[in-house]
Motif scaffolding. Structure first.
Motif, short mmCIF file in Angstrom:
data_model
loop_
_atom_site.label_atom_id
_atom_site.label_comp_id
_atom_site.label_asym_id
_atom_site.label_seq_id
_atom_site.Cartn_x
_atom_site.Cartn_y
_atom_site.Cartn_z
N GLY A 138 0.82 -1.20 0.00
CA GLY A 138 0.00 0.00 0.00
C GLY A 138 0.86 1.25 0.00
N VAL A 139 0.21 2.40 -0.15
CA VAL A 139 0.91 3.69 -0.16
C VAL A 139 0.13 4.68 0.69
N GLU A 140 0.84 5.41 1.55
CA GLU A 140 0.22 6.41 2.41
C GLU A 140 1.03 7.71 2.33
N PRO A 141 0.39 8.85 2.54
CA PRO A 141 1.14 10.11 2.59
C PRO A 141 1.91 10.22 3.90
N LEU A 142 3.06 10.90 3.83
CA LEU A 142 3.84 11.18 5.03
C LEU A 142 3.84 12.69 5.28
N TYR A 143 4.96 13.34 4.94
CA TYR A 143 5.10 14.78 5.18
C TYR A 143 5.24 15.49 3.84
N LYS A 144 4.43 16.53 3.62
CA LYS A 144 4.41 17.25 2.35
C LYS A 144 4.21 16.27 1.20
N TYR A 220 1.76 7.42 -7.60
CA TYR A 220 1.44 8.58 -8.43
C TYR A 220 0.05 9.13 -8.10
N GLU A 221 -0.89 8.24 -7.84
CA GLU A 221 -2.25 8.69 -7.53
C GLU A 221 -2.28 9.43 -6.19
N VAL A 222 -1.59 8.89 -5.18
CA VAL A 222 -1.57 9.55 -3.87
C VAL A 222 -0.84 10.89 -3.97
N LEU A 223 0.27 10.92 -4.71
CA LEU A 223 1.01 12.17 -4.87
C LEU A 223 0.16 13.21 -5.59
N GLU A 224 -0.56 12.79 -6.61
CA GLU A 224 -1.42 13.73 -7.33
C GLU A 224 -2.44 14.36 -6.38
N GLN A 225 -3.04 13.55 -5.53
CA GLN A 225 -4.03 14.08 -4.59
C GLN A 225 -3.39 15.06 -3.61
N LEU A 226 -2.17 14.77 -3.17
CA LEU A 226 -1.48 15.69 -2.27
C LEU A 226 -1.22 17.03 -2.95
N ILE A 227 -0.81 16.98 -4.21
CA ILE A 227 -0.55 18.21 -4.96
C ILE A 227 -1.84 18.99 -5.16
N ILE A 228 -2.90 18.29 -5.52
CA ILE A 228 -4.19 18.96 -5.74
C ILE A 228 -4.65 19.66 -4.47
N GLN A 229 -4.51 18.97 -3.34
CA GLN A 229 -4.96 19.55 -2.07
C GLN A 229 -4.16 20.79 -1.68
N SER A 230 -2.93 20.89 -2.19
CA SER A 230 -2.08 22.03 -1.84
C SER A 230 -2.30 23.22 -2.76
N LEU A 231 -3.05 23.01 -3.85
CA LEU A 231 -3.27 24.08 -4.83
C LEU A 231 -4.47 24.94 -4.44
N PRO A 232 -4.47 26.21 -4.84
CA PRO A 232 -5.69 27.02 -4.70
C PRO A 232 -6.83 26.36 -5.46
N LEU A 233 -8.04 26.54 -5.01
CA LEU A 233 -9.19 25.84 -5.57
C LEU A 233 -9.32 26.03 -7.07
#
Length: 241
Positions: A138-144, A220-233
């Motif tokens: 599995g893959v989980e987010p860590l920091y940033k 890649y999917e988890v990283l994409e979600q992290l990037i999206i969440q960090s972007l302005p709406l």
């Protein structure tokens, strides 16, 4: 080598931007006590190495931003001065937002010192004997933007996104393509990897590669979600498809 880990109650969030000031403060502390030691900070994907001196045998602090962990390497606590330094590192680690501090144990006195602060023994990882089961990865987010690859719900590898000169072999997911456009102007994005400090296993190269292969698409999917969440709406909507 046996290790002990001291759990910390951080005073705030991880202060990665303050690492340079922290390194200078440690150097000043040593200078005040008559030790002219030049500190240097080496930046690597997901972690930094603070070197306490220029000679080859100099001690180091490995500072893992992704796991909010500080590891003392080549540093002992055999005398009062070294114990004072270790206590100061502990205070600074807490101020930096670290969750834990890990130290090697070479002498009984060191074990007693760290145990007195509340540290616990770290279990030594064992070599993973079985073959990697794909459905257990599995893959989980860590920091940033750091990611954690898990195996059987336990930490295995830390991943750090990096720009590459070529794409890895195998299928390229839509998430990877979108990340290339979003972050790299079309440049391929891959992952630097290292074993998690909290992995109960050591991995042969082949099994390490299996973990990377089985986790790549999800990473890649988890990283994409992290990037999206960090972007302005207003910028995040086009990448949700």
């Amino acid at each position: 080598m046996p290790w002990m880990e001291l759990s910390l109650n951080p005073l705030g969030d991880w202060d990665e931007e303050g690492l340079t000031d922290w390194a200078e403060a440690l150097g000043a502390f040593l200078t005040e006590r008559g030790k002219e030691i030049k500190t240097s900070l080496q930046l690597l994907p997901g972690y930094q190495i603070l070197r306490m001196g220029e000679e080859q045998s100099a001690g180091e602090l490995l500072i893992s931003s992704s796991e909010r962990l500080i590891v003392m390497m080549g540093l002992t606590v055999k005398n009062a001065g070294e114990r004072e330094f270790a206590e100061m590192v502990t205070r600074f680690a807490r101020q930096m937002g670290a969750m834990a501090l890990r130290a090697p144990i070479n002498y009984v006195a060191e074990k007693e010192f760290w145990r007195g602060l509340g540290a616990q023994d770290v279990l030594e990882p064992s070599l993973l004997r079985e073959e990697i089961q794909k459905d257990k990865v599995g893959v989980e987010p860590l920091y940033k933007q750091s990611l954690l690859v898990t195996y059987k719900d336990k930490p295995a590898l830390c991943l750090e996104p990096i720009f590459c000169t070529a794409r890895p072999n195998g299928p390229v997911s839509l998430a990877a393509r979108r990340l290339e456009k979003l972050l790299g102007g079309g440049r391929p994005i891959g992952f630097a990897s290292r074993v998690s400090a909290y992995s109960p296993w050591e991995f042969e190269r082949r099994k390490w590669d299996d973990l990377l292969a089985y986790s790549r698409l999800q990473a890649y999917e988890v990283l994409e979600q992290l990037i999206i969440q960090s972007l302005p709406l207003e910028y995040s909507t086009p990448f949700n498809g």
